[in-house]
Structures are given as structure tokens and as C-alpha cells.
Design a protein around this motif. Structure first.
Motif, PDB file in Angstrom:
ATOM      1  N   PHE A 252      -0.220  10.427  12.610  1.00  0.00           N
ATOM      2  CA  PHE A 252      -1.424   9.244  11.875  1.00  0.00           C
ATOM      3  C   PHE A 252      -1.980   9.879  10.204  1.00  0.00           C
ATOM      4  O   PHE A 252      -2.150  10.213  10.497  1.00  0.00           O
ATOM      5  CB  PHE A 252      -2.651   9.173  13.032  1.00  0.00           C
ATOM      6  N   LEU A 253      -1.901   8.834   9.913  1.00  0.00           N
ATOM      7  CA  LEU A 253      -1.823   8.838   8.498  1.00  0.00           C
ATOM      8  C   LEU A 253      -3.112   8.199   8.245  1.00  0.00           C
ATOM      9  O   LEU A 253      -3.093   7.216   8.514  1.00  0.00           O
ATOM     10  CB  LEU A 253      -0.509   8.081   7.349  1.00  0.00           C
ATOM     11  N   THR A 254      -3.804   9.064   7.543  1.00  0.00           N
ATOM     12  CA  THR A 254      -5.308   8.009   6.569  1.00  0.00           C
ATOM     13  C   THR A 254      -5.228   8.702   5.341  1.00  0.00           C
ATOM     14  O   THR A 254      -4.521   9.260   4.740  1.00  0.00           O
ATOM     15  CB  THR A 254      -6.868   8.873   7.187  1.00  0.00           C
ATOM     16  N   HIS A 255      -5.976   7.212   4.024  1.00  0.00           N
ATOM     17  CA  HIS A 255      -5.726   7.084   2.858  1.00  0.00           C
ATOM     18  C   HIS A 255      -7.028   6.659   2.605  1.00  0.00           C
ATOM     19  O   HIS A 255      -7.807   6.221   3.460  1.00  0.00           O
ATOM     20  CB  HIS A 255      -4.187   7.217   2.444  1.00  0.00           C
ATOM     21  N   GLU A 256      -7.095   6.887   0.979  1.00  0.00           N
ATOM     22  CA  GLU A 256      -8.260   6.271   0.845  1.00  0.00           C
ATOM     23  C   GLU A 256      -8.110   5.292  -0.741  1.00  0.00           C
ATOM     24  O   GLU A 256      -8.434   4.774  -1.646  1.00  0.00           O
ATOM     25  CB  GLU A 256      -9.052   7.536  -0.271  1.00  0.00           C
ATOM     26  N   MET A 257      -6.851   4.333  -0.171  1.00  0.00           N
ATOM     27  CA  MET A 257      -6.210   3.509  -0.612  1.00  0.00           C
ATOM     28  C   MET A 257      -5.850   2.212  -0.306  1.00  0.00           C
ATOM     29  O   MET A 257      -6.638   2.141   0.838  1.00  0.00           O
ATOM     30  CB  MET A 257      -4.862   3.753  -2.065  1.00  0.00           C
ATOM     31  N   GLY A 258      -4.947   0.869  -1.068  1.00  0.00           N
ATOM     32  CA  GLY A 258      -5.361   0.073  -0.647  1.00  0.00           C
ATOM     33  C   GLY A 258      -5.833  -1.577  -1.209  1.00  0.00           C
ATOM     34  O   GLY A 258      -5.321  -1.618  -0.966  1.00  0.00           O
ATOM     35  N   CYS A 259      -6.965  -1.318  -1.865  1.00  0.00           N
ATOM     36  CA  CYS A 259      -7.784  -2.134  -2.344  1.00  0.00           C
ATOM     37  C   CYS A 259      -8.812  -1.377  -3.162  1.00  0.00           C
ATOM     38  O   CYS A 259      -9.200  -0.259  -3.288  1.00  0.00           O
ATOM     39  CB  CYS A 259      -9.306  -2.365  -1.268  1.00  0.00           C
ATOM     40  N   GLY A 260      -9.464  -2.298  -4.538  1.00  0.00           N
ATOM     41  CA  GLY A 260     -10.285  -1.842  -5.257  1.00  0.00           C
ATOM     42  C   GLY A 260      -9.364  -0.599  -5.853  1.00  0.00           C
ATOM     43  O   GLY A 260     -10.309  -0.572  -7.571  1.00  0.00           O
ATOM     44  N   GLY A 261      -8.394  -0.482  -6.388  1.00  0.00           N
ATOM     45  CA  GLY A 261      -7.427   0.246  -7.379  1.00  0.00           C
ATOM     46  C   GLY A 261      -6.746  -0.799  -8.158  1.00  0.00           C
ATOM     47  O   GLY A 261      -7.179  -1.444  -7.915  1.00  0.00           O
ATOM     48  N   THR A 262      -5.677   0.382  -8.556  1.00  0.00           N
ATOM     49  CA  THR A 262      -4.770  -0.906  -9.753  1.00  0.00           C
ATOM     50  C   THR A 262      -3.518  -1.297  -8.768  1.00  0.00           C
ATOM     51  O   THR A 262      -3.492  -1.208  -7.630  1.00  0.00           O
ATOM     52  CB  THR A 262      -4.046  -0.486 -11.084  1.00  0.00           C
ATOM     53  N   ARG A 263      -3.144  -2.574  -9.232  1.00  0.00           N
ATOM     54  CA  ARG A 263      -1.939  -2.923  -8.662  1.00  0.00           C
ATOM     55  C   ARG A 263      -1.085  -2.053  -8.224  1.00  0.00           C
ATOM     56  O   ARG A 263      -0.288  -2.332  -7.505  1.00  0.00           O
ATOM     57  CB  ARG A 263      -1.689  -4.348  -9.235  1.00  0.00           C
ATOM     58  N   GLN A 264      -0.649  -1.427  -9.163  1.00  0.00           N
ATOM     59  CA  GLN A 264      -0.071  -0.656  -9.379  1.00  0.00           C
ATOM     60  C   GLN A 264       0.371   0.918  -8.493  1.00  0.00           C
ATOM     61  O   GLN A 264       0.699   0.921  -8.309  1.00  0.00           O
ATOM     62  CB  GLN A 264       0.134   0.217 -11.584  1.00  0.00           C
ATOM     63  N   ASP A 265      -0.750   0.553  -8.589  1.00  0.00           N
ATOM     64  CA  ASP A 265      -1.742   1.996  -7.225  1.00  0.00           C
ATOM     65  C   ASP A 265      -1.355   1.604  -6.023  1.00  0.00           C
ATOM     66  O   ASP A 265      -0.406   2.144  -5.167  1.00  0.00           O
ATOM     67  CB  ASP A 265      -3.361   2.759  -7.457  1.00  0.00           C
ATOM     68  N   SER A 266      -1.200   0.390  -6.055  1.00  0.00           N
ATOM     69  CA  SER A 266      -0.926  -0.493  -4.979  1.00  0.00           C
ATOM     70  C   SER A 266       0.407  -0.396  -4.118  1.00  0.00           C
ATOM     71  O   SER A 266       1.329  -0.703  -3.079  1.00  0.00           O
ATOM     72  CB  SER A 266      -1.708  -1.820  -4.006  1.00  0.00           C
ATOM     73  N   ALA A 267       1.548  -1.100  -5.525  1.00  0.00           N
ATOM     74  CA  ALA A 267       2.610  -0.403  -5.918  1.00  0.00           C
ATOM     75  C   ALA A 267       3.295   0.749  -4.805  1.00  0.00           C
ATOM     76  O   ALA A 267       4.531   0.745  -4.210  1.00  0.00           O
ATOM     77  CB  ALA A 267       3.494  -1.341  -6.912  1.00  0.00           C
ATOM     78  N   VAL A 268       2.941   1.813  -6.420  1.00  0.00           N
ATOM     79  CA  VAL A 268       3.349   2.866  -5.690  1.00  0.00           C
ATOM     80  C   VAL A 268       3.272   3.643  -4.124  1.00  0.00           C
ATOM     81  O   VAL A 268       3.750   3.963  -2.828  1.00  0.00           O
ATOM     82  CB  VAL A 268       2.667   4.304  -6.219  1.00  0.00           C
TER      83      VAL A 268
ATOM     84  N   ASP B 234      -1.275  18.414   9.139  1.00  0.00           N
ATOM     85  CA  ASP B 234      -0.740  17.123   8.694  1.00  0.00           C
ATOM     86  C   ASP B 234      -1.197  16.443   7.576  1.00  0.00           C
ATOM     87  O   ASP B 234      -2.391  15.503   7.414  1.00  0.00           O
ATOM     88  CB  ASP B 234      -0.310  15.766   9.894  1.00  0.00           C
ATOM     89  N   ASP B 235      -0.990  17.036   6.041  1.00  0.00           N
ATOM     90  CA  ASP B 235      -1.461  16.672   5.026  1.00  0.00           C
ATOM     91  C   ASP B 235      -0.585  15.666   4.860  1.00  0.00           C
ATOM     92  O   ASP B 235       0.666  15.323   4.120  1.00  0.00           O
ATOM     93  CB  ASP B 235      -1.074  18.567   4.088  1.00  0.00           C
ATOM     94  N   PHE B 236      -1.709  15.356   3.881  1.00  0.00           N
ATOM     95  CA  PHE B 236      -0.676  13.725   3.748  1.00  0.00           C
ATOM     96  C   PHE B 236      -1.657  13.177   2.384  1.00  0.00           C
ATOM     97  O   PHE B 236      -2.821  12.317   3.018  1.00  0.00           O
ATOM     98  CB  PHE B 236      -0.772  12.340   4.928  1.00  0.00           C
ATOM     99  N   ILE B 237      -0.998  12.878   0.873  1.00  0.00           N
ATOM    100  CA  ILE B 237      -2.069  12.312   0.033  1.00  0.00           C
ATOM    101  C   ILE B 237      -0.883  12.017  -1.182  1.00  0.00           C
ATOM    102  O   ILE B 237      -0.362  12.747  -1.699  1.00  0.00           O
ATOM    103  CB  ILE B 237      -2.978  14.085  -0.741  1.00  0.00           C
ATOM    104  N   PRO B 238      -1.584  10.396  -0.968  1.00  0.00           N
ATOM    105  CA  PRO B 238      -0.287   9.524  -1.986  1.00  0.00           C
ATOM    106  C   PRO B 238      -0.859   9.771  -3.678  1.00  0.00           C
ATOM    107  O   PRO B 238      -2.028  10.539  -3.315  1.00  0.00           O
ATOM    108  CB  PRO B 238      -0.903   8.240  -1.759  1.00  0.00           C
ATOM    109  N   TRP B 239       0.029   9.759  -4.477  1.00  0.00           N
ATOM    110  CA  TRP B 239       0.151  10.485  -5.541  1.00  0.00           C
ATOM    111  C   TRP B 239      -0.009   8.844  -6.142  1.00  0.00           C
ATOM    112  O   TRP B 239       0.097   8.306  -6.495  1.00  0.00           O
ATOM    113  CB  TRP B 239       0.958  10.814  -6.419  1.00  0.00           C
ATOM    114  N   LYS B 240      -1.966   8.695  -7.176  1.00  0.00           N
ATOM    115  CA  LYS B 240      -2.277   7.446  -7.905  1.00  0.00           C
ATOM    116  C   LYS B 240      -1.310   7.956  -9.681  1.00  0.00           C
ATOM    117  O   LYS B 240      -1.265   9.003  -9.713  1.00  0.00           O
ATOM    118  CB  LYS B 240      -3.811   7.871  -8.236  1.00  0.00           C
ATOM    119  N   ARG B 241      -0.766   7.384 -10.198  1.00  0.00           N
ATOM    120  CA  ARG B 241       0.223   7.364 -10.765  1.00  0.00           C
ATOM    121  C   ARG B 241      -1.068   7.568 -11.983  1.00  0.00           C
ATOM    122  O   ARG B 241      -0.621   7.657 -13.811  1.00  0.00           O
ATOM    123  CB  ARG B 241       1.059   6.267 -11.607  1.00  0.00           C
ATOM    124  N   GLY B 242      -2.160   8.482 -11.681  1.00  0.00           N
ATOM    125  CA  GLY B 242      -2.574   9.264 -13.180  1.00  0.00           C
ATOM    126  C   GLY B 242      -2.195  10.538 -13.098  1.00  0.00           C
ATOM    127  O   GLY B 242      -0.944  10.928 -12.617  1.00  0.00           O
TER     128      GLY B 242
END
Length: 554
Positions: free
Chosen positions: A210-226, A543-551
Motif C-alpha cells: 500500500f503506497l501513500t504520498h502527498e502529491m497528485g494535486c496542488g503541485g506543478t504539472r511537472q510533478d504530476s507527470a513525474v 516499506d519506504d516510498f517517497i516520490p522525487w519532486k524535481r526540485g
């Protein structure tokens, strides 16, 4: 057998590594020279072989790793007070010819591991079902599903800590406060390591992740694409049987975007992909339908059984974290040799962490025969470096306090040792973050050095095993890819046995060669890939899961 006191890593180096604590006043005899130490030198740290003046180069691993900021006397240790990071320039114009012969691996040629075959021809070392949210709004629903499925299907972690709290509560309610104060809190690690696998109804499913994250909305479109590319990569990972995807409905990352990216990455994609959207109705209807369809998919996924697969089906991620001054002379070279073995067998290896390749860029450019791929590596490195410098956080700021305390004084020292994980094989391909690994051989993957962002990226690119060397100890794991923790020294293995899986410390003590250690590690990996072993991180449910925001992240 007396243990060596010091080591010079490369003939061209003007620093010597202390293999044990050396007190001030000690006289070290090494390679026909005598060095009187004006100050104590802690194990893993380095002292210089001759007097240096301000601006003089310090060389280790045969490359420039820093410049003196103060005069440094012969025998004096290098520190953050007398040395600053520096590295040689790099580019295509300095590219030199490179040749390498595959290792002799005849004894491994016909070896196999028992893995899970996928319709696209790849083979997994695990058989996981994946449940993921497209947006943070669905995290709660994912966690509810986690509690329901794990508890009822036998995948939940043991409640030993909850039981410990219960015991304390009972003593408190009985008025036995003094007993609580005198207690020696203890939890038997064996209780965590022993999971109720025998009672699981789905014998061929290693887990539901089960993955959870803090992305998908409110960020840049680039972050959503990544994020889209990364989640598609996790779904395509050979260790994954299929996925349940939870969507709110109004977020940047739409379900059709994910479906399109999954098939763009893998035209042969043929796994169950269950999509659910909350705004289509009530939450209860959503969850009931998701549970039912996921359960039926688990029934089908359980029909897949392990079968023999050649070692060429291994895709091995190469990572280090919590590094120390021994990383670059024990565990990293060991997995570098293992990488060369896997490449020689026709498999794939993945070297990531671009901030930790600072100073060895030219070596990797020389090893990249394809000029376009070499230029891609240069472009990625320069763009990443410029992005970091733009916010006042260049690669030179990469070493952590723990790294520095244990002998990694500059980023170039850390990088030169970290690059040893890539062995000597030519670079077969260069990949940006979340690009899939498709080319046999050594692949360079652009990720941060951050432990979890890097392991997340490697799993998203298709690694089915990750090797993680550490000198200080880190519990890092991954939801879909077993992460093997390899200690650089024996003391760490003894201190954190519930975190470390394999020990490269015998290399430091001269008990084992780098090659012998690597071969022993490959035997372990075969057992691990076959399901006969599980990593400590898997036992702990790490189970560590952190997507990279391209910052900027180093």
C-alpha cells in the motif's frame, strides 16, 4: 594474524586511510615510509602523506577530492577545517577510449533462481499486489484497505509493541507503578522476524503493498507527470502482479493518464489494473467494490508459481546510505564486483544517486561508448547541479553530519567511494528519473542521493533486487523490491543485526577478498530472489516510498 593499521586505496593517492584508531604520536610504517602522527586519527579517517600548502590538491581513489584551505602537515588528518570540496572538470572533449573484458562466470552461467514470470517476459523475485492512490486525498482509503486486507489475509506485522503497551497499562491500572519503573523494556526481535506465513490463504502472494504520498494535486504539472511515470513504473515492475488504483476524480493525475503511461513504458503490458473513482458515488460503495474486485484478482494472482529463471533476469539496484569511511573500500567495491558479474551474465544493474557521482563524471563518460548517451549523462548532471546551486545547495553540501563524522569529509571523497558500486563494466544506458531499465549491462539512473527517493526511483525503473551498503546503519526498505542491507564493517553488523542482511566487514579485516565477498553475496541474492530468504526490511515491514519532486534534493 595481525590486522593492518592503514590502507592506501590508489597508488596515486596522497592520503592514507586509518583502519583503526591511531593515537597522536604513533609512528606508522607503510610502504617503506614512516609517518609520525601529530594528532590522533580515528578509524575511517585519512592523513596526508606529505606537507600540503593552501590550494594543494588532495587525491583519493586516484581522483581530485579536495583542496587544502590551510597548511596540512605530513601525517595530519584531513578535516572540514583544512579541506574543501573540489573535483576535476569533465566533458566529451576529454573522453578517452575504454576497454573491459567480461568476467569469467562459467560456474554461474547455468545457475537459476525461482521467480515469477510475467506476460512481458520479465521475471519477478516477489509476487506482490499493489494498492496506490493517484492523489493524497485517497490516502485514508488506502490505509483502511491496508488494515482490512493485511489483518484478514495474514500479512499484518505482529502486534508485539501493542502488547508491550498493554502490559504497561495493566501494571498502571493495578497500581504497580514501581514495577513499571524497574522494568527492563525488551522485545524479542525473533517475534518480528517470525511471520505467520503458514496461515496465509494465498501461498504464492508475498504481500499486498500500500503506497501513500502527498502529491497528485496542488503541485506543478511537472510533478504530476513525474508521479505518473513513477507509479506506472511500479505497476510495471516485474515483482508486481497487478494493481488497485484509487482516484478521487478531480486531481491533476487522471486515471487515463496513468493507463496511457503504463502502456507507453511497456507495450506488452498485460496485468490486471483495477481503477476506482470516489466522486462516482459513495465511499462505502467505492470501498466495497474495490475490496471485492481486488480479492478476486488476488485469487488469480495466487495461481502464478515460482519457476527457474536464468540470472540474466536479475535487475539489481546499487545504492549506499548512512555511508562511512569504509564504504568505498569494502561494501561498495564488493557490490561493484557483483555488478560486473551480473553484467557478464547478461543481467542489468542500476547505479543511481547522481549527486554522489560528483568528481567521477569523466570516468563514467569514458565508460559510455555511445556518445549520445554520454552527452545525456553530462546534461543530466549539469542540470541537476545548476538546480542545486540556484538555491544555494550545491553538490559540495551533500555529505551528512554522519558521513563527515565517519570520514567522508567532502562530496568528492564520498562520490569516489560511492561510484565503486558500479564496478568496471561499460555504461550501457543513461536514464532520467522513472525511465524504465531495458538495456542489459550497467545503467546510470538520475535520482537524488536521498535514500528513499533513490530506492523508490530504482524500483520505479524496474529493479527486482536492490543492494544497499551502509556504514552507519539504516532500516530503509521498499514496498515492491527487496532491499539488502550490507554493512561495511563488522561492528555495525553486530550492533544492528535486525537491520543488516549481509556483512562486508571481513574485507576490512583481511579475512575475505572483495571478489570472495561478492560471490558470497551473489549466493545470498539467488536464495533471496527465490523466496528462500527475506530481508530484514521485509521482516520489519519497512516499506519506504517517497516520490522525487524535481526540485532540489541531494
Amino acid at each position: 594474524m595481525s590486522l593492518a593499521q592503514v590502507l592506501k586505496v590508489h597508488p596515486a593517492d596522497n592520503v592514507i586511510v586509518a583502519l583503526r584508531d591511531l593515537p597522536a604520536g604513533d609512528v606508522i610504517e607503510f610502504e617503506g615510509e614512516r609517518y609520525e602522527l601529530p594528532y590522533s586519527v580515528s578509524a575511517k579517517h585519512k592523513f596526508v602523506t606529505h606537507d600540503l600548502q593552501v590550494g594543494d590538491h588532495v587525491t583519493m581513489y586516484g581522483v581530485l577530492v579536495g583542496k587544502a584551505t590551510k597548511p596540512i602537515r605530513r601525517g595530519e588528518p584531513i578535516t572540514t577545517f583544512n579541506l574543501k570540496h573540489d573535483a576535476d572538470p569533465y566533458g566529451l572533449e576529454q573522453k578517452k577510449p575504454y576497454s573491459w573484458e567480461k568476467l569469467s562466470v562459467s560456474e554461474w552461467q547455468n545457475r537459476t533462481f525461482n521467480g515469477f514470470y510475467r506476460a512481458d517476459g520479465r521475471v519477478g523475485t516477489r509476487n506482490y499486489w499493489l494498492i496506490i492512490p493517484l492523489v493524497f486525498c485517497e490516502n485514508r482509503n488506502v490505509m483502511i484497505l491496508k488494515d482490512a486486507f493485511e489483518r484478514e489475509l495474514g500479512y499484518a506485522q505482529p502486534d508485539i509493541y501493542r502488547e508491550h503497551v498493554r502490559e504497561l497499562l495493566h501494571l498502571y491500572q493495578a497500581g504497580q507503578h514501581e514495577v513499571i519503573h524497574k522494568m527492563q523494556p525488551f522485545v524479542d526481535p525473533a517475534q518480528i522476524r517470525t511471520q505467520a506465513r503458514a496461515n496465509r490463504p494465498f501461498k504464492n502472494i508475498d504481500g499486498i503493498k500500500f503506497l501513500t504520498h502527498e502529491m497528485g494535486c496542488g503541485g506543478t504539472r511537472q510533478d504530476s507527470a513525474v508521479l505518473c511515470s513513477l507509479l506506472a513504473g511500479f505497476i510495471n515492475n516485474p515483482n508486481v502482479a497487478g494493481a488497485t488504483v484509487m482516484s478521487l476524480g478531480c486531481q491533476h493525475l487522471q486515471t487515463e493518464m496513468l493507463e496511457k503511461e503504463v502502456r507507453r513504458q511497456n507495450p506488452k503490458f498485460n496485468k490486471p489494473l483495477l481503477l476506482f473513482e470516489q466522486q462516482a458515488g459513495t465511499e462505502t460503495a467505492l470501498m466495497a467494490q474495490a475490496i471485492k474486485e481486488t480479492f478476486l484478482a488476488l485469487v488469480d494472482a495466487n495461481k502464478n508459481e515460482r519457476k527457474p529463471a536464468p540470472l540474466s533476469q536479475l535487475t539489481v539496484g546499487l545504492k549506499c546510505g548512512g555511508s562511512d569511511g569504509f564504504s568505498g573500500i569494502s561494501a561498495n567495491p564488493a557490490i561493484g564486483h557483483l555488478s560486473d558479474m551480473v553484467v557478464s551474465l547478461g543481467g542489468k544493474t542500476v547505479l543511481a544517486e547522481f549527486p554522489e557521482l560528483c568528481g567521477v563524471e569523466q570516468e563514467l563518460i569514458n565508460r559510455t561508448a555511445d556518445t549520445a548517451k554520454a552527452q545525456k549523462f553530462i546534461d543530466l548532471m549539469q542540470a541537476y547541479s545548476a538546480q542545486a546551486e540556484a538555491v544555494g545547495s550545491g553538490f559540495d553540501m551533500n555529505p551528512s553530519p554522519g558521513n563527515i563524522k565517519d570520514g567522508l569529509i567532502t562530496d568528492a571523497i564520498k562520490s569516489a567511494g560511492a561510484a565503486k558500486k558500479g564496478g568496471l563494466a561499460p555504461v550501457a544506458d543513461v536514464l532520467d528519473y522513472a525511465e524504465p531499465v531495458v538495456t542489459p549491462g550497467l545503467n546510470l539512473l538520475c535520482t537524488p542521493g536521498n535514500d528513499v527517493e533513490a530506492t523508490t526511483g530504482m524500483a520505479g525503473s524496474g529493479a527486482n533486487v536492490i543492494l544497499f551498503t551502509t556504514g552507519l546503519g539504516t532500516p530503509t526498505g521498499n514496498p515492491v523490491c527487496p532491499v539488502v542491507k550490507i554493512s561495511t564493517n563488522k561492528k555495525l553488523k553486530a550492533r544492528m543485526p535486525d537491520v543488516i542482511d549481509f556483512d562486508s566487514g571481513p574485507i576490512i579485516d583481511g579475512e575475505q577478498s572483495i571478489e570472495d565477498n561478492a560471490e558470497a553475496l551473489l549466493e545470498y541474492i539467488i536464495r533471496l530472489a527465490s523466496g528462500d530468504e527475506i530481508t530484514q526490511a521485509e521482516r520489519l515491514g519497512q516499506d519506504d516510498f517517497i516520490p522525487w519532486k524535481r526540485g532540489v534534493s541531494l
